[in-house]
Motif scaffolding. Structure first.
Motif, PDB file in Angstrom:
ATOM      1  N   THR A  79      30.386  49.051  40.231  1.00 28.96           N
ATOM      2  CA  THR A  79      31.472  49.983  40.569  1.00 28.96           C
ATOM      3  C   THR A  79      32.267  49.540  41.792  1.00 28.96           C
ATOM      4  O   THR A  79      33.187  50.250  42.213  1.00 28.96           O
ATOM      5  N   SER A  80      31.917  48.390  42.355  1.00 33.00           N
ATOM      6  CA  SER A  80      32.667  47.915  43.529  1.00 33.00           C
ATOM      7  C   SER A  80      34.009  47.308  43.133  1.00 33.00           C
ATOM      8  O   SER A  80      34.882  47.123  43.969  1.00 33.00           O
ATOM      9  N   LYS A  81      34.155  46.990  41.849  1.00 31.44           N
ATOM     10  CA  LYS A  81      35.404  46.435  41.343  1.00 31.44           C
ATOM     11  C   LYS A  81      35.965  47.346  40.254  1.00 31.44           C
ATOM     12  O   LYS A  81      35.198  47.992  39.541  1.00 31.44           O
ATOM     13  N   PRO A  82      37.291  47.390  40.091  1.00 29.29           N
ATOM     14  CA  PRO A  82      37.874  48.213  39.021  1.00 29.29           C
ATOM     15  C   PRO A  82      37.455  47.698  37.650  1.00 29.29           C
ATOM     16  O   PRO A  82      37.129  46.518  37.471  1.00 29.29           O
ATOM     17  N   MET A  83      37.477  48.587  36.680  1.00 33.36           N
ATOM     18  CA  MET A  83      37.208  48.236  35.287  1.00 33.36           C
ATOM     19  C   MET A  83      38.551  48.054  34.582  1.00 33.36           C
ATOM     20  O   MET A  83      39.371  48.964  34.559  1.00 33.36           O
ATOM     21  N   ASP A  84      38.805  46.878  34.035  1.00 33.88           N
ATOM     22  CA  ASP A  84      40.113  46.545  33.447  1.00 33.88           C
ATOM     23  C   ASP A  84      40.269  47.161  32.060  1.00 33.88           C
ATOM     24  O   ASP A  84      39.457  46.919  31.158  1.00 33.88           O
ATOM     25  N   LEU A  85      41.330  47.962  31.916  1.00 33.70           N
ATOM     26  CA  LEU A  85      41.714  48.525  30.619  1.00 33.70           C
ATOM     27  C   LEU A  85      42.810  47.640  30.033  1.00 33.70           C
ATOM     28  O   LEU A  85      43.845  47.409  30.668  1.00 33.70           O
ATOM     29  N   GLU A  86      42.583  47.142  28.820  1.00 39.53           N
ATOM     30  CA  GLU A  86      43.552  46.267  28.156  1.00 39.53           C
ATOM     31  C   GLU A  86      44.053  46.944  26.883  1.00 39.53           C
ATOM     32  O   GLU A  86      43.262  47.414  26.062  1.00 39.53           O
TER      33      GLU A  86
ATOM     34  N   PHE B 165      53.181  43.219  22.539  1.00 37.41           N
ATOM     35  CA  PHE B 165      53.086  43.810  23.867  1.00 37.41           C
ATOM     36  C   PHE B 165      51.635  43.804  24.347  1.00 37.41           C
ATOM     37  O   PHE B 165      50.707  43.962  23.539  1.00 37.41           O
ATOM     38  N   SER B 166      51.444  43.633  25.643  1.00 39.21           N
ATOM     39  CA  SER B 166      50.110  43.739  26.219  1.00 39.21           C
ATOM     40  C   SER B 166      50.212  44.315  27.624  1.00 39.21           C
ATOM     41  O   SER B 166      51.165  44.036  28.354  1.00 39.21           O
ATOM     42  N   THR B 167      49.216  45.125  27.983  1.00 38.47           N
ATOM     43  CA  THR B 167      49.166  45.766  29.289  1.00 38.47           C
ATOM     44  C   THR B 167      47.742  45.698  29.823  1.00 38.47           C
ATOM     45  O   THR B 167      46.790  45.946  29.073  1.00 38.47           O
ATOM     46  N   LYS B 168      47.631  45.381  31.091  1.00 40.18           N
ATOM     47  CA  LYS B 168      46.315  45.333  31.750  1.00 40.18           C
ATOM     48  C   LYS B 168      46.342  46.291  32.932  1.00 40.18           C
ATOM     49  O   LYS B 168      47.193  46.168  33.810  1.00 40.18           O
ATOM     50  N   ILE B 169      45.369  47.241  32.938  1.00 43.33           N
ATOM     51  CA  ILE B 169      45.359  48.302  33.949  1.00 43.33           C
ATOM     52  C   ILE B 169      43.980  48.360  34.602  1.00 43.33           C
ATOM     53  O   ILE B 169      42.998  48.708  33.930  1.00 43.33           O
ATOM     54  N   PRO B 170      43.852  48.029  35.889  1.00 37.76           N
ATOM     55  CA  PRO B 170      42.566  48.203  36.577  1.00 37.76           C
ATOM     56  C   PRO B 170      42.311  49.693  36.847  1.00 37.76           C
ATOM     57  O   PRO B 170      43.113  50.355  37.500  1.00 37.76           O
ATOM     58  N   LEU B 171      41.201  50.221  36.335  1.00 38.00           N
ATOM     59  CA  LEU B 171      40.818  51.607  36.552  1.00 38.00           C
ATOM     60  C   LEU B 171      39.846  51.688  37.723  1.00 38.00           C
ATOM     61  O   LEU B 171      38.792  51.044  37.710  1.00 38.00           O
TER      62      LEU B 171
ATOM     63  N   PHE C 285      48.543  54.838  37.722  1.00 45.23           N
ATOM     64  CA  PHE C 285      47.820  53.575  37.810  1.00 45.23           C
ATOM     65  C   PHE C 285      48.335  52.791  39.024  1.00 45.23           C
ATOM     66  O   PHE C 285      49.544  52.595  39.165  1.00 45.23           O
ATOM     67  N   LYS C 286      47.421  52.321  39.856  1.00 48.04           N
ATOM     68  CA  LYS C 286      47.849  51.638  41.082  1.00 48.04           C
ATOM     69  C   LYS C 286      48.647  50.379  40.781  1.00 48.04           C
ATOM     70  O   LYS C 286      49.695  50.130  41.382  1.00 48.04           O
ATOM     71  N   THR C 287      48.157  49.572  39.877  1.00 44.96           N
ATOM     72  CA  THR C 287      48.898  48.371  39.462  1.00 44.96           C
ATOM     73  C   THR C 287      48.764  48.207  37.954  1.00 44.96           C
ATOM     74  O   THR C 287      47.726  48.535  37.373  1.00 44.96           O
ATOM     75  N   VAL C 288      49.823  47.688  37.348  1.00 44.72           N
ATOM     76  CA  VAL C 288      49.829  47.439  35.908  1.00 44.72           C
ATOM     77  C   VAL C 288      50.509  46.099  35.654  1.00 44.72           C
ATOM     78  O   VAL C 288      51.617  45.850  36.151  1.00 44.72           O
ATOM     79  N   ASP C 289      49.849  45.235  34.903  1.00 44.62           N
ATOM     80  CA  ASP C 289      50.436  43.969  34.476  1.00 44.62           C
ATOM     81  C   ASP C 289      50.889  44.099  33.029  1.00 44.62           C
ATOM     82  O   ASP C 289      50.085  44.443  32.154  1.00 44.62           O
ATOM     83  N   MET C 290      52.158  43.827  32.772  1.00 42.71           N
ATOM     84  CA  MET C 290      52.730  44.019  31.440  1.00 42.71           C
ATOM     85  C   MET C 290      53.372  42.727  30.939  1.00 42.71           C
ATOM     86  O   MET C 290      53.977  41.988  31.720  1.00 42.71           O
ATOM     87  N   LYS C 291      53.241  42.489  29.641  1.00 39.81           N
ATOM     88  CA  LYS C 291      53.832  41.309  29.020  1.00 39.81           C
ATOM     89  C   LYS C 291      54.470  41.681  27.692  1.00 39.81           C
ATOM     90  O   LYS C 291      54.005  42.576  26.990  1.00 39.81           O
TER      91      LYS C 291
ATOM     92  N   ILE D 131      33.691  45.595  30.922  1.00 38.63           N
ATOM     93  CA  ILE D 131      32.626  46.152  31.756  1.00 38.63           C
ATOM     94  C   ILE D 131      31.880  45.029  32.468  1.00 38.63           C
ATOM     95  O   ILE D 131      31.384  44.103  31.823  1.00 38.63           O
ATOM     96  N   GLN D 132      31.796  45.121  33.794  1.00 39.56           N
ATOM     97  CA  GLN D 132      30.981  44.197  34.585  1.00 39.56           C
ATOM     98  C   GLN D 132      29.711  44.924  35.011  1.00 39.56           C
ATOM     99  O   GLN D 132      29.762  45.916  35.731  1.00 39.56           O
TER     100      GLN D 132
END
Length: 632
Positions: free
Chosen positions: A216-223, A313-319, A289-295, A148-149
Motif C-alpha cells: 500500500t506504499s505505492k498507488p495501484m495502477d488502473l488501466e 484509446f488507453s488511460t492509466k490512473i494511479p489509485l 484522480f491526481k494524475t492520468v496518462d492518456m493515449k 496489484i503489487q
C-alpha cells in the motif's frame, strides 16, 4: 509465450479440479448413510448455488466453498500467492454475469471483473438491413485492469484473476458485486449499480483486509483500454469526430486531438471520455484522480479501405491508498453523444460535445439546440431543417440589408472617389484626407459592408458545429438522403477520388449551385463599390475568380459531410438569393440611394472627437511632409 504458458496452467488447474471432483463423488458414494445425512444440508446449498449459476449464466455464489486438497492449493499459491484463494472458488470459471435495463445490456466477466459487452438496446449500426445493435464493447475490444503489487514481490493483474459475483437488488436498482478474494473477509471489490432507464451506472472500487497482502506504499495502477468500433456510414466522417476528451482542475476540459499518436498527462482529472462521434464511453470519479496518462492512436491508416475500428484509446490512473485501503466512488456512462442526455446528469458532460468554444458554443447550447428540438418535436427532421433555416435567414435579413445598402452607397459615390484618386494621384496623404471627407459628407463608411458579414461568422460557424453533433439527426431520412447525419450518396463510384471520395452526394451539388448564383448576383455590385487602389490588387478580379472557386471547394469539402448541413446551406443560399433580389429591385434602388446621399450631403456635418483627432493627425502629417520636401 507467457500467455500460452498461462493457458496451459489454467487448463492443468481445471483438470486437477475435475479430478478432485470425481474423487469426491466416488468417496461420497462409499460413505455411510449417516455421513450422507450430515452432508445433506451442504449438498442442497451447493445444488441451489449451481442452479442459480445456470439461470443467470454466471457464477453467483452464496457461500464460500474451498478446495481442501493441499496439492492443488499449493500450486495456485506458487503463482497467485494469497489470491490463490480466489482460484479455488466455484466462480473460477470463464462465465459472465448479465445486468440489463431498458436502455443498456451489460455482461461482466468473472475473469477480470470488467465489462465484457456493453450494448445499446435501441440503436442500430449504419447498415439498417443488418439489424445489428450498436455495441460499444464486444469481442474483447475493451479491458479494465488493476495492477496489484503484493508484499511478497508479486505483480498480479486483475484481468487474469477470478472474481466472485453476487447479484442483488436495491429497490429498482440492480447491484452486481464482484470480489477478488484472498480470504473470506479479504478482497478487492468492483461494485456495479444499474438504474432503470439510465445510461449512467454507479461503479466503485474498494479493498477490505488487504493491508497485510498488498503493497500500500505505492498507488495501484488502473488501466482502461478501448478500441472504438465503427458504427456510422462514413468512416472518414466518424473518425473526424472520434476523440478522447477529459475534464481536469475543477471544470477545465480538453481533448487529445486527431493526430496519429497523441498522448497527454493531466492532473486532478474528474472524467475521461472515449467519444465515438455519436456514442460515448465515460469514466467519472467523485474523488479527482491526481494524475492520468492518456493515449490515442488513429487506426484508420487508409480512408479508401473499409475498417472495423477508428481509434484506440488507453488511460492509466494511479489509485491512492488511504489508511491502507482503496475507496473510489465512480460512474460509467455508455450511451449516445446526445447533448440533452449528457447535460441532464449535471456533471459537465455536455463539454464532450464539439459544439464550439466561446460564443459559438453559447449559440448552439442556448439557441440552436432548443429551437431545433422544438421544431423536430412535431414535424419531420428534413422539414424541420428547412423551417429552421428560414427562421435563421429571416433573423439575419436586417444584417443582409445593411450590407447591401452599404455596397449600394459605395457604388453611387464611386465616380467621385475615382475623380479624387485622379486629382490627388501624386499626393497620397491629401487623397486619403479628401476621400474621408467625402465619406463623412455622404454618410458612407467603407467598413459598413464588412461589419454585417463579420456578424454572421459566429452564426455560420455555430451551425457548422451543430449539424455534425446533433444526435437526433442520426439515421433520420429525408427525400433521397437515408441519414441526415451522414452523406447522401446518389451515385457510387468504383474508384476513389482524392479529397472527394468514392460517391456523389446530391445536396452538396445543389448547395454549390446556389452559392454560385448568389455570388454571381452580388459580386458585380461589390466590385463596383470598391474602386481599385493604387499599389493594391484589384479585388474585383479576385472576386470574379472566387465565383468559380468557392462552389467547387464547397462541392469537394461537403461531399462527405452530413447531408443535413448541405441541406441547410442549399436552402439558406436560396433564401438569401430571394432576399437579395427583393432588396435590390424593390427596396434599395440606385435612384433612392443617390437621393439619400445627396440629402445627407446637404445636412451640416459635425465631426466627432475621433474624426477630429484623425483629421488633425493627417493634417500634421501633411505639413511635415511639405516641410521635408521644402528642405530637399
Amino acid at each position: 509465450m507467457e500467455e500460452k504458458k498461462l493457458d496451459v496452467k489454467t487448463l492443468l488447474g481445471f483438470g486437477l479440479i475435475g479430478a478432485l471432483l470425481i474423487w469426491m463423488i466416488y468417496n461420497q458414494t462409499a460413505n455411510t448413510e449417516a455421513q450422507l445425512q450430515e452432508e445433506e444440508k451442504k449438498e442442497q446449498i451447493d445444488k441451489s448455488s449451481q442452479q442459480q449459476l445456470t439461470e443467470t449464466n454466471a457464477a453467483i455464489v452464496e457461500k464460500d466453498t474451498t478446495v481442501s486438497d493441499s496439492v492443488t492449493l499449493s500450486q495456485y499459491k506458487s503463482s497467485l500467492g494469497a489470491f490463490a484463494y480466489s482460484a479455488t472458488l466455484p466462480s473460477a470459471k470463464d462465465n459472465i454475469t448479465e445486468i440489463t435495463n431498458e436502455l443498456l445490456s451489460l455482461s461482466i466477466a468473472n475473469k477480470g471483473g470488467y465489462i465484457k459487452t456493453a450494448t445499446l438496446n435501441n440503436f442500430e449500426q449504419f447498415h439498417k438491413n443488418s439489424n445489428e445493435i450498436v455495441s460499444l464493447i464486444k469481442d474483447n475490444n475493451a479491458n479494465l485492469n488493476l495492477q496489484i503489487q503484493t508484499k511478497d514481490n508479486r505483480i498480479l493483474n486483475t484481468r487474469d484473476l477470478y472474481f466472485e459475483p453476487v447479484v442483488s437488488k436495491e429497490g429498482e436498482n440492480q447491484v452486481l458485486t464482484m470480489r477478488l478474494k484472498a480470504g473470506p473477509q479479504q478482497y478487492l471489490e468492483y461494485r456495479y449499480v444499474l438504474k432503470p432507464n439510465h445510461y449512467m451506472m454507479d461503479f466503485s472500487i474498494r479493498t477490505q483486509g488487504l493491508a497485510d497482502i498488498v503493497n500500500t506504499s505505492k498507488p495501484m495502477d488502473l488501466e482502461w483500454q478501448l478500441k472504438a468500433y465503427r458504427n456510422e456510414k462514413s468512416v472518414t466522417y466518424e473518425n473526424r469526430y472520434t476523440d478522447l476528451v477529459y475534464e481536469y482542475e475543477d471544470g477545465k476540459d480538453d481533448d487529445l486531438g486527431q493526430g496519429s499518436n497523441e498522448a497527454e498527462t493531466a492532473e486532478e482529472v474528474t472524467y475521461v471520455a472515449y467519444k465515438q462521434h455519436f456514442f460515448t464511453s465515460i469514466l467519472l470519479t467523485d474523488t479527482p484522480f491526481k494524475t492520468v496518462d492518456m493515449k490515442s492512436e488513429n487506426l484508420v491508416k487508409d480512408e479508401e479501405v473499409d475498417t472495423l475500428f477508428t481509434k484506440s484509446f488507453s488511460t492509466k490512473i494511479p489509485l491512492e491508498f488511504k489508511g491502507g485501503e482503496l475507496s473510489y466512488n465512480m460512474n460509467w456512462y455508455y450511451g449516445p453523444s446526445d447533448y440533452k442526455i449528457l447535460n441532464s446528469y449535471d456533471k459537465n458532460l455536455d463539454e464532450v460535445m464539439p459544439l464550439g468554444w466561446g460564443i459559438f458554443g453559447w449559440i448552439n447550447r442556448y439557441v440552436f439546440i432548443p429551437l431545433f428540438g422544438l421544431l423536430s418535436g412535431f414535424i419531420p427532421y428534413g422539414i424541420a431543417i428547412i423551417i429552421f433555416t428560414i427562421l435563421i435567414r429571416l433573423v439575419m435579413s436586417p444584417v443582409t440589408y445593411k450590407s447591401y445598402l452599404s455596397q449600394a452607397k459605395m457604388k453611387v459615390i464611386r465616380p467621385e472617389i475615382t475623380e479624387l484618386n485622379e486629382k490627388y494621384k501624386k499626393d497620397p496623404m491629401k487623397k486619403q484626407q479628401e476621400t474621408m471627407k467625402l465619406y463623412n459628407k455622404a454618410g458612407v463608411s467603407p467598413m459598413a459592408g464588412c461589419l454585417p458579414a463579420l456578424m454572421q461568422i459566429p452564426v455560420f460557424y455555430a451551425l457548422f458545429q451543430f449539424f455534425p453533433s446533433y444526435f437526433e439527426l442520426r439515421q433520420k431520412s429525408f427525400l433521397w438522403a437515408d441519414d441526415l447525419s451522414s452523406y447522401d450518396s446518389v451515385i457510387h463510384l468504383d474508384f476513389y477520388i482524392p479529397f472527394y471520395g468514392n460517391h456523389v452526394s446530391l445536396f452538396p451539388i445543389l448547395a454549390s449551385l446556389a452559392i454560385f448564383f448568389y455570388m454571381k448576383m452580388t459580386t458585380g455590385d461589390q466590385s463596383m463599390a470598391q474602386p481599385p487602389q493604387e499599389g493594391m490588387p484589384d479585388m474585383g478580379k479576385i472576386m470574379k475568380v472566387m465565383i468559380y472557386i468557392s462552389p467547387v471547394m464547397m462541392l469537394i469539402f461537403f461531399n462527405n459531410y452530413a447531408s443535413g448541413l448541405s441541406l441547410y446551406y442549399f436552402i439558406s443560399n436560396l433564401i438569401t438569393i430571394g432576399i437579395m433580389f427583393v432588396i435590390k429591385n424593390y427596396i434599395v434602388k440606385e435612384d433612392k440611394v443617390h437621393a439619400m446621399i445627396q440629402e445627407h450631403k446637404a445636412k451640416p456635418k459635425k465631426q466627432g472627437k475621433f474624426q477630429q483627432k484623425m483629421q488633425a493627425m493627417m493634417e500634421q502629417a501633411q505639413e511635415q511632409q511639405k516641410t521635408k520636401q521644402g528642405k530637399k
